[in-house]
Design a protein around this motif. Structure first.
Motif, PDB file in Angstrom:
ATOM      1  N   GLY A   1      35.737  31.797  33.019  1.00  0.00           N
ATOM      2  CA  GLY A   1      36.612  31.937  31.861  1.00  0.00           C
ATOM      3  C   GLY A   1      37.711  30.901  31.895  1.00  0.00           C
ATOM      4  N   THR A   2      38.531  30.942  30.850  1.00  0.00           N
ATOM      5  CA  THR A   2      39.642  30.016  30.728  1.00  0.00           C
ATOM      6  C   THR A   2      40.906  30.805  30.402  1.00  0.00           C
ATOM      7  OG1 THR A   2      38.128  28.339  29.877  1.00  0.00           O
ATOM      8  CG2 THR A   2      40.464  27.945  29.550  1.00  0.00           C
ATOM      9  N   ALA A   3      41.961  30.563  31.146  1.00  0.00           N
ATOM     10  CA  ALA A   3      43.254  31.199  30.907  1.00  0.00           C
ATOM     11  C   ALA A   3      43.888  30.593  29.651  1.00  0.00           C
ATOM     12  CB  ALA A   3      44.159  30.998  32.114  1.00  0.00           C
ATOM     13  N   PRO A   4      44.880  31.245  29.081  1.00  0.00           N
ATOM     14  CA  PRO A   4      45.550  30.702  27.892  1.00  0.00           C
ATOM     15  C   PRO A   4      46.114  29.296  28.085  1.00  0.00           C
ATOM     16  CG  PRO A   4      46.208  32.978  28.219  1.00  0.00           C
ATOM     17  CD  PRO A   4      45.399  32.578  29.424  1.00  0.00           C
ATOM     18  N   ASP A   5      46.478  28.938  29.321  1.00  0.00           N
ATOM     19  CA  ASP A   5      47.009  27.596  29.583  1.00  0.00           C
ATOM     20  C   ASP A   5      45.911  26.563  29.821  1.00  0.00           C
ATOM     21  OD1 ASP A   5      46.099  28.242  32.113  1.00  0.00           O
ATOM     22  OD2 ASP A   5      48.043  27.981  33.105  1.00  0.00           O
ATOM     23  N   GLY A   6      44.643  26.975  29.702  1.00  0.00           N
ATOM     24  CA  GLY A   6      43.517  26.067  29.865  1.00  0.00           C
ATOM     25  C   GLY A   6      42.976  25.981  31.278  1.00  0.00           C
ATOM     26  N   ALA A   7      43.592  26.671  32.208  1.00  0.00           N
ATOM     27  CA  ALA A   7      43.141  26.654  33.596  1.00  0.00           C
ATOM     28  C   ALA A   7      41.887  27.514  33.762  1.00  0.00           C
ATOM     29  CB  ALA A   7      44.244  27.166  34.515  1.00  0.00           C
ATOM     30  N   ALA A   8      41.037  27.128  34.705  1.00  0.00           N
ATOM     31  CA  ALA A   8      39.830  27.901  34.995  1.00  0.00           C
ATOM     32  C   ALA A   8      40.202  29.206  35.684  1.00  0.00           C
ATOM     33  CB  ALA A   8      38.895  27.090  35.882  1.00  0.00           C
ATOM     34  N   GLU A   9      39.455  30.255  35.369  1.00  0.00           N
ATOM     35  CA  GLU A   9      39.653  31.541  36.028  1.00  0.00           C
ATOM     36  C   GLU A   9      38.346  32.306  36.020  1.00  0.00           C
ATOM     37  OE1 GLU A   9      42.700  33.744  33.923  1.00  0.00           O
ATOM     38  OE2 GLU A   9      41.367  34.194  32.251  1.00  0.00           O
ATOM     39  N   LEU A  10      38.269  33.323  36.858  1.00  0.00           N
ATOM     40  CA  LEU A  10      37.143  34.244  36.856  1.00  0.00           C
ATOM     41  C   LEU A  10      37.603  35.501  36.126  1.00  0.00           C
ATOM     42  CD1 LEU A  10      35.883  33.884  40.534  1.00  0.00           C
ATOM     43  CD2 LEU A  10      34.934  32.842  38.475  1.00  0.00           C
ATOM     44  N   GLN A  11      36.769  35.997  35.201  1.00  0.00           N
ATOM     45  CA  GLN A  11      37.135  37.149  34.395  1.00  0.00           C
ATOM     46  C   GLN A  11      36.129  38.272  34.567  1.00  0.00           C
ATOM     47  OE1 GLN A  11      37.222  35.618  30.402  1.00  0.00           O
ATOM     48  NE2 GLN A  11      39.163  34.554  30.719  1.00  0.00           N
ATOM     49  N   CYS A  12      36.624  39.513  34.476  1.00  0.00           N
ATOM     50  CA  CYS A  12      35.735  40.677  34.499  1.00  0.00           C
ATOM     51  C   CYS A  12      34.767  40.559  33.329  1.00  0.00           C
ATOM     52  CB  CYS A  12      36.524  41.967  34.356  1.00  0.00           C
ATOM     53  SG  CYS A  12      37.553  42.364  35.752  1.00  0.00           S
ATOM     54  N   ALA A  13      33.506  40.833  33.584  1.00  0.00           N
ATOM     55  CA  ALA A  13      32.498  40.759  32.532  1.00  0.00           C
ATOM     56  C   ALA A  13      32.525  42.006  31.649  1.00  0.00           C
ATOM     57  CB  ALA A  13      31.114  40.583  33.140  1.00  0.00           C
ATOM     58  N   GLY A  14      33.089  43.086  32.161  1.00  0.00           N
ATOM     59  CA  GLY A  14      33.151  44.330  31.399  1.00  0.00           C
ATOM     60  C   GLY A  14      34.538  44.936  31.479  1.00  0.00           C
ATOM     61  N   ASP A  15      34.669  46.123  30.919  1.00  0.00           N
ATOM     62  CA  ASP A  15      35.956  46.809  30.917  1.00  0.00           C
ATOM     63  C   ASP A  15      36.446  47.058  32.344  1.00  0.00           C
ATOM     64  OD1 ASP A  15      35.797  46.820  28.187  1.00  0.00           O
ATOM     65  OD2 ASP A  15      35.176  48.909  28.043  1.00  0.00           O
ATOM     66  N   CYS A  16      37.745  46.906  32.535  1.00  0.00           N
ATOM     67  CA  CYS A  16      38.363  47.058  33.850  1.00  0.00           C
ATOM     68  C   CYS A  16      39.490  48.079  33.747  1.00  0.00           C
ATOM     69  CB  CYS A  16      38.885  45.707  34.322  1.00  0.00           C
ATOM     70  SG  CYS A  16      39.442  45.684  36.026  1.00  0.00           S
ATOM     71  N   GLU A  17      39.246  49.255  34.219  1.00  0.00           N
ATOM     72  CA  GLU A  17      40.167  50.395  34.234  1.00  0.00           C
ATOM     73  C   GLU A  17      40.291  51.102  32.891  1.00  0.00           C
ATOM     74  OE1 GLU A  17      43.298  50.492  37.704  1.00  0.00           O
ATOM     75  OE2 GLU A  17      43.853  49.019  36.194  1.00  0.00           O
ATOM     76  N   GLN A  18      40.416  50.380  31.788  1.00  0.00           N
ATOM     77  CA  GLN A  18      40.545  50.998  30.469  1.00  0.00           C
ATOM     78  C   GLN A  18      39.618  50.293  29.490  1.00  0.00           C
ATOM     79  OE1 GLN A  18      44.602  51.204  29.095  1.00  0.00           O
ATOM     80  NE2 GLN A  18      45.383  51.621  31.132  1.00  0.00           N
ATOM     81  N   PRO A  19      39.167  50.992  28.445  1.00  0.00           N
ATOM     82  CA  PRO A  19      38.305  50.354  27.452  1.00  0.00           C
ATOM     83  C   PRO A  19      38.983  49.136  26.815  1.00  0.00           C
ATOM     84  CG  PRO A  19      38.324  52.729  27.145  1.00  0.00           C
ATOM     85  CD  PRO A  19      39.379  52.410  28.166  1.00  0.00           C
ATOM     86  N   GLY A  20      38.263  48.034  26.793  1.00  0.00           N
ATOM     87  CA  GLY A  20      38.765  46.807  26.186  1.00  0.00           C
ATOM     88  C   GLY A  20      39.704  45.998  27.051  1.00  0.00           C
ATOM     89  N   GLN A  21      40.019  46.483  28.236  1.00  0.00           N
ATOM     90  CA  GLN A  21      40.924  45.773  29.142  1.00  0.00           C
ATOM     91  C   GLN A  21      40.120  45.028  30.197  1.00  0.00           C
ATOM     92  OE1 GLN A  21      44.657  47.540  30.848  1.00  0.00           O
ATOM     93  NE2 GLN A  21      43.452  47.501  32.726  1.00  0.00           N
ATOM     94  N   ARG A  22      40.532  43.805  30.465  1.00  0.00           N
ATOM     95  CA  ARG A  22      39.870  42.993  31.486  1.00  0.00           C
ATOM     96  C   ARG A  22      40.915  42.258  32.307  1.00  0.00           C
ATOM     97  NH1 ARG A  22      34.561  40.999  28.272  1.00  0.00           N
ATOM     98  NH2 ARG A  22      33.897  43.094  27.717  1.00  0.00           N
ATOM     99  N   ARG A  23      40.470  41.662  33.395  1.00  0.00           N
ATOM    100  CA  ARG A  23      41.360  40.890  34.255  1.00  0.00           C
ATOM    101  C   ARG A  23      40.805  39.479  34.440  1.00  0.00           C
ATOM    102  NH1 ARG A  23      42.643  45.878  35.780  1.00  0.00           N
ATOM    103  NH2 ARG A  23      44.746  46.251  36.554  1.00  0.00           N
ATOM    104  N   GLY A  24      41.718  38.542  34.541  1.00  0.00           N
ATOM    105  CA  GLY A  24      41.372  37.164  34.825  1.00  0.00           C
ATOM    106  C   GLY A  24      42.023  36.744  36.126  1.00  0.00           C
ATOM    107  N   TYR A  25      41.217  36.251  37.059  1.00  0.00           N
ATOM    108  CA  TYR A  25      41.710  35.844  38.372  1.00  0.00           C
ATOM    109  C   TYR A  25      41.796  34.320  38.422  1.00  0.00           C
ATOM    110  CZ  TYR A  25      40.813  40.670  39.506  1.00  0.00           C
ATOM    111  OH  TYR A  25      40.836  42.031  39.506  1.00  0.00           O
TER     112      TYR A  25
END
Length: 68
Positions: free
Chosen positions: A25-49
């Motif tokens: 994935g890509t963070a809002p600042d354009g940096a590369a990140e790894l993102q959850c492919a599915g919901d994380c803890e709550q519906p529609g919520q994900r995390r980007g590392y």
């Protein structure tokens, strides 16, 4: 973007919060990140590392939480 991460490591990395698969994935600042492919803890919520110097930072406190 995350090609600098070795393939064997890329295959075993999982979200430390939901244990879900991570995708490129890509963070809002354009940096590369790894993102959850599915919901994380709550519906529609994900995390980007973030990826710093080719190393994914897999700390929940350092993750960017976002909604889809």
């Amino acid at each position: 973007m995350t090609a600098q991460i070795d393939g064997w490591l890329r295959e075993i990395l999982r979200c430390p919060v939901c244990t879900g698969e991570l995708i490129d994935g890509t963070a809002p600042d354009g940096a590369a990140e790894l993102q959850c492919a599915g919901d994380c803890e709550q519906p529609g919520q994900r995390r980007g590392y973030p990826i710093e110097n080719g190393i994914p930072v897999m700390l929940a406190d350092e993750a960017r939480v976002f909604t889809v």
